[in-house]
Design a protein around this motif. Sequence first.
Motif, PDB file in Angstrom:
ATOM      1  N   ASP A   1     116.906  43.496  92.501  1.00  0.00           N
ATOM      2  CA  ASP A   1     116.961  44.926  92.805  1.00  0.00           C
ATOM      3  C   ASP A   1     116.316  45.714  91.676  1.00  0.00           C
ATOM      4  OD1 ASP A   1     120.181  44.485  94.293  1.00  0.00           O
ATOM      5  OD2 ASP A   1     118.262  44.800  95.300  1.00  0.00           O
TER       6      ASP A   1
ATOM      7  N   TYR B   1     113.286  49.295  90.984  1.00  0.00           N
ATOM      8  CA  TYR B   1     112.426  50.327  91.543  1.00  0.00           C
ATOM      9  C   TYR B   1     110.994  50.092  91.074  1.00  0.00           C
ATOM     10  CZ  TYR B   1     116.082  53.488  93.261  1.00  0.00           C
ATOM     11  OH  TYR B   1     117.114  54.057  93.962  1.00  0.00           O
TER      12      TYR B   1
ATOM     13  N   PHE C   1     107.249  52.332  90.824  1.00  0.00           N
ATOM     14  CA  PHE C   1     106.720  53.689  90.857  1.00  0.00           C
ATOM     15  C   PHE C   1     105.204  53.673  90.705  1.00  0.00           C
ATOM     16  CE2 PHE C   1     110.891  55.589  90.075  1.00  0.00           C
ATOM     17  CZ  PHE C   1     111.549  54.642  89.333  1.00  0.00           C
TER      18      PHE C   1
ATOM     19  N   GLY D   1     110.773  50.004  87.411  1.00  0.00           N
ATOM     20  CA  GLY D   1     111.975  50.695  86.988  1.00  0.00           C
ATOM     21  C   GLY D   1     113.149  49.744  86.959  1.00  0.00           C
ATOM     22  N   PRO D   2     113.939  49.829  85.924  1.00  0.00           N
ATOM     23  CA  PRO D   2     114.989  48.834  85.709  1.00  0.00           C
ATOM     24  C   PRO D   2     116.121  48.917  86.718  1.00  0.00           C
ATOM     25  CG  PRO D   2     115.209  50.636  84.158  1.00  0.00           C
ATOM     26  CD  PRO D   2     113.947  50.888  84.926  1.00  0.00           C
ATOM     27  N   PRO D   3     116.794  47.807  86.924  1.00  0.00           N
ATOM     28  CA  PRO D   3     118.003  47.853  87.742  1.00  0.00           C
ATOM     29  C   PRO D   3     119.128  48.515  86.971  1.00  0.00           C
ATOM     30  CG  PRO D   3     117.693  45.666  86.843  1.00  0.00           C
ATOM     31  CD  PRO D   3     116.491  46.469  86.444  1.00  0.00           C
ATOM     32  N   SER D   4     120.197  48.792  87.650  1.00  0.00           N
ATOM     33  CA  SER D   4     121.304  49.491  87.022  1.00  0.00           C
ATOM     34  C   SER D   4     121.789  48.739  85.784  1.00  0.00           C
ATOM     35  CB  SER D   4     122.455  49.616  88.019  1.00  0.00           C
ATOM     36  OG  SER D   4     123.546  50.286  87.441  1.00  0.00           O
ATOM     37  N   GLY D   5     122.074  49.474  84.754  1.00  0.00           N
ATOM     38  CA  GLY D   5     122.590  48.865  83.533  1.00  0.00           C
ATOM     39  C   GLY D   5     121.524  48.604  82.495  1.00  0.00           C
ATOM     40  N   THR D   6     120.274  48.670  82.881  1.00  0.00           N
ATOM     41  CA  THR D   6     119.195  48.575  81.892  1.00  0.00           C
ATOM     42  C   THR D   6     118.367  49.835  81.989  1.00  0.00           C
ATOM     43  OG1 THR D   6     117.714  47.416  83.401  1.00  0.00           O
ATOM     44  CG2 THR D   6     119.156  46.065  82.034  1.00  0.00           C
ATOM     45  N   TYR D   7     117.338  49.935  81.225  1.00  0.00           N
ATOM     46  CA  TYR D   7     116.737  51.253  81.090  1.00  0.00           C
ATOM     47  C   TYR D   7     115.248  51.246  80.800  1.00  0.00           C
ATOM     48  CZ  TYR D   7     117.777  49.354  76.605  1.00  0.00           C
ATOM     49  OH  TYR D   7     117.889  48.481  75.575  1.00  0.00           O
ATOM     50  N   LYS D   8     114.677  50.095  80.527  1.00  0.00           N
ATOM     51  CA  LYS D   8     113.331  50.103  79.991  1.00  0.00           C
ATOM     52  C   LYS D   8     112.313  50.100  81.121  1.00  0.00           C
ATOM     53  CE  LYS D   8     113.048  47.695  76.266  1.00  0.00           C
ATOM     54  NZ  LYS D   8     112.883  46.591  75.303  1.00  0.00           N
ATOM     55  N   TYR D   9     111.640  51.212  81.298  1.00  0.00           N
ATOM     56  CA  TYR D   9     110.561  51.274  82.258  1.00  0.00           C
ATOM     57  C   TYR D   9     109.360  50.522  81.693  1.00  0.00           C
ATOM     58  CZ  TYR D   9     113.146  54.970  84.660  1.00  0.00           C
ATOM     59  OH  TYR D   9     114.101  55.681  85.341  1.00  0.00           O
TER      60      TYR D   9
ATOM     61  N   PHE E   1     105.312  49.808  82.114  1.00  0.00           N
ATOM     62  CA  PHE E   1     104.126  50.399  82.718  1.00  0.00           C
ATOM     63  C   PHE E   1     102.944  49.448  82.638  1.00  0.00           C
ATOM     64  CE2 PHE E   1     105.179  54.850  83.528  1.00  0.00           C
ATOM     65  CZ  PHE E   1     106.396  54.964  82.858  1.00  0.00           C
TER      66      PHE E   1
ATOM     67  N   TYR F   1     107.741  57.079  74.562  1.00  0.00           N
ATOM     68  CA  TYR F   1     106.692  56.097  74.797  1.00  0.00           C
ATOM     69  C   TYR F   1     105.458  56.507  73.977  1.00  0.00           C
ATOM     70  CZ  TYR F   1     109.173  54.281  78.908  1.00  0.00           C
ATOM     71  OH  TYR F   1     110.099  53.720  79.742  1.00  0.00           O
TER      72      TYR F   1
ATOM     73  N   ALA G   1     120.735  55.989  82.759  1.00  0.00           N
ATOM     74  CA  ALA G   1     119.944  54.809  82.478  1.00  0.00           C
ATOM     75  C   ALA G   1     119.686  53.990  83.732  1.00  0.00           C
ATOM     76  CB  ALA G   1     120.637  53.944  81.431  1.00  0.00           C
TER      77      ALA G   1
ATOM     78  N   TRP H   1     119.090  53.621  90.060  1.00  0.00           N
ATOM     79  CA  TRP H   1     119.390  53.690  91.480  1.00  0.00           C
ATOM     80  C   TRP H   1     118.970  54.995  92.121  1.00  0.00           C
ATOM     81  CZ3 TRP H   1     119.658  49.121  92.646  1.00  0.00           C
ATOM     82  CH2 TRP H   1     120.443  48.193  91.948  1.00  0.00           C
TER      83      TRP H   1
END
Lengths: 115, 116
Positions: A31, A33, A35, A95-103, A105, B35, B98, B101
Amino acid sequence: AQTVTQSQPEMSVQEAETVTLSCTYDTSESDYYLFWYKQPPSRQMILVIRQEAYKQQNATENRFSVNFQKAAKSFSLKISDSQLGDAAMYFCAYGPPSGTYKYIFGTGTRLKVLA
Amino acid sequence: GAGVSQSPSNKVTEKGKDVELRCDPISGHTALYWYRQSLGQGLEFLIYFQGNSAPDKSGLPSDRFSAERTGGSVSTLTIQRTQQEDSAVYLCASSLGAGAWATEAFFGQGTRLTVV
């Protein structure tokens, strides 16, 4: 580690024609995202379209649509009826799954629109 | 504010000087990201804040780079003893949280840093 690859540094399209920008990615998550961001010369990163990995239906936003192939880890952007204002750098992002954050690119594709 | 605001828009500095780059995120956004975009490169993750805490500083390229966030809002990225390889566009982004979703990252216009 997740990676995003854009293999087309530059693309050109005639005004009113259709162009497809390619993006592949690698992740072990199920799971997430995806973009597409547009960066015009103003440097402002603008969200073009977002795809949720758990949705099979491809996202569309007016003239912009994606071809999301989850098994192939492919996420291409199709721009229909290209306009001069579409000229910009386009970045594919994971885009990271829930609980992580690092996009994550890709390196971007510069799109030129020819009048 | 209505969007993510970064200042200055452009900064030219002499090698060896310190610089501070500012980011004012969208009101209510708890997550903030820095970034770096070097010429011809993609976006390189530097640091992430959740509130005032920075759980992940792993992207900072050297100990000359530091960042802080106060009041869960404004963030400052500081580069000490700047080098020519620090020349890049520094982009700030914020999101509601963070988790991805229901959010996406909203970006500022960046600060173009040129070290001469």
